[in-house]
Scaffold this active site. Structure first.
Site, PDB file in Angstrom:
ATOM      1  CD  GLU A  37      -8.443  69.937   4.275  1.00 10.87           C
ATOM      2  OE1 GLU A  37      -8.476  70.038   5.526  1.00 10.87           O
ATOM      3  OE2 GLU A  37      -8.840  70.833   3.511  1.00 10.87           O
ATOM      4  CD  GLU A  38     -10.054  64.586   9.281  1.00  5.21           C
ATOM      5  OE1 GLU A  38     -10.483  65.498  10.010  1.00  5.21           O
ATOM      6  OE2 GLU A  38     -10.738  63.568   8.979  1.00  5.21           O
ATOM      7  CD  GLN A  39      -9.361  58.326   4.162  1.00  7.58           C
ATOM      8  OE1 GLN A  39      -8.825  57.589   3.339  1.00  7.58           O
ATOM      9  NE2 GLN A  39     -10.648  58.232   4.469  1.00  7.58           N
TER      10      GLN A  39
ATOM     11  CB  SER B  96     -12.827  62.397   5.025  1.00 12.87           C
ATOM     12  OG  SER B  96     -13.642  62.191   6.145  1.00 12.87           O
TER      13      SER B  96
ATOM     14  CG  HIS C 241     -16.680  58.240  10.471  1.00 15.52           C
ATOM     15  ND1 HIS C 241     -15.645  59.123  10.613  1.00 15.52           N
ATOM     16  CD2 HIS C 241     -17.592  58.568  11.417  1.00 15.52           C
ATOM     17  CE1 HIS C 241     -15.907  59.948  11.613  1.00 15.52           C
ATOM     18  NE2 HIS C 241     -17.089  59.629  12.109  1.00 15.52           N
ATOM     19  N   PRO C 242     -16.335  57.139   6.200  1.00 18.28           N
ATOM     20  CG  PRO C 242     -14.653  58.348   5.092  1.00 18.28           C
ATOM     21  CD  PRO C 242     -15.651  58.435   6.242  1.00 18.28           C
TER      22      PRO C 242
ATOM     23  CB  ILE D  16      -8.198  55.132  13.617  1.00 16.75           C
ATOM     24  CG1 ILE D  16      -7.016  55.424  14.551  1.00 16.75           C
ATOM     25  CG2 ILE D  16      -7.790  55.238  12.157  1.00 16.75           C
ATOM     26  CD1 ILE D  16      -5.896  54.390  14.471  1.00 16.75           C
ATOM     27  CB  CYS D  17      -8.068  60.419  15.518  1.00 18.51           C
ATOM     28  SG  CYS D  17      -7.695  62.157  15.243  1.00 18.51           S
TER      29      CYS D  17
END
Length: 174
Positions: free
Chosen positions: A86-88, A84, A67-68, A121-122
């Site tokens: 999109e999520e961040q 990642s 994971h970054p 963390i999600c």
């Protein structure tokens, strides 16, 4: 998408489509492909979870190291995976001000130094204030507790990514 479409996928297509439901760990989707036919999406998720749980502590930490850093160099340089990114972005990590970036960098560095893997963390289930708070709080945990907490977060991320894959048009991913 009907589960029969998933069950009909070739090995290569299955790994291509599901290979990043656990960040940069296509080995996991490769390993569970042989469990076809899957009953439903929950069955796929169960096989992934069982695979992760069967790993040694060092294997679990290997997953975490894929994971970054949140709001880290990969985000700044544009090298995050599509998921990642999109999520961040959804969590507001792409719009941090300079003070928030510095705080995130400092906490990420301390966390990684303490545990040997990045903070997980999600982010889709949190906003930037929650993320910063939890990063600050969780850095106090014992290593074994934090490893398990991070793995639980990986499972949440995986579940959301699985749903995205299955709910999207699978043909566009081939």
């Amino acid at each position: 998408m009907d589960i029969s479409v998933v069950n009909a996928l070739t090995y290569d297509d299955f790994v291509k489509i599901f290979g990043n439901v656990v960040e940069k760990c296509p080995l996991i989707s490769a390993a569970i492909w042989s469990h076809r036919p899957f009953k439903d999406l929950a069955d796929i998720e169960t096989h992934i979870t069982e695979f992760i749980e069967s790993l040694s502590d060092s294997g679990k930490e290997g997953i975490l190291r894929c994971h970054p850093d949140l709001a880290g160099m990969d985000l700044q340089s544009g090298t995050l995976t599509r998921e990642s990114q999109e999520e961040q972005s959804q969590a507001g990590l792409t719009t941090l001000d300079s003070a928030e970036i510095l705080r995130m960098y400092r906490l990420n560095s301390q966390y990684k130094e303490r545990f040997g893997f990045p903070f997980i963390i999600c982010v889709r289930m949190n906003n930037k204030a929650d993320i910063l708070r939890q990063l600050s709080d969780r850095i106090q945990n014992e290593r074994a507790l934090e490893r398990e907490r991070a793995i639980e977060e990986v499972k949440k991320i995986c579940s959301l990514r699985l749903h995205n894959v299955v709910l999207s048009d699978i043909q566009t991913k081939l």
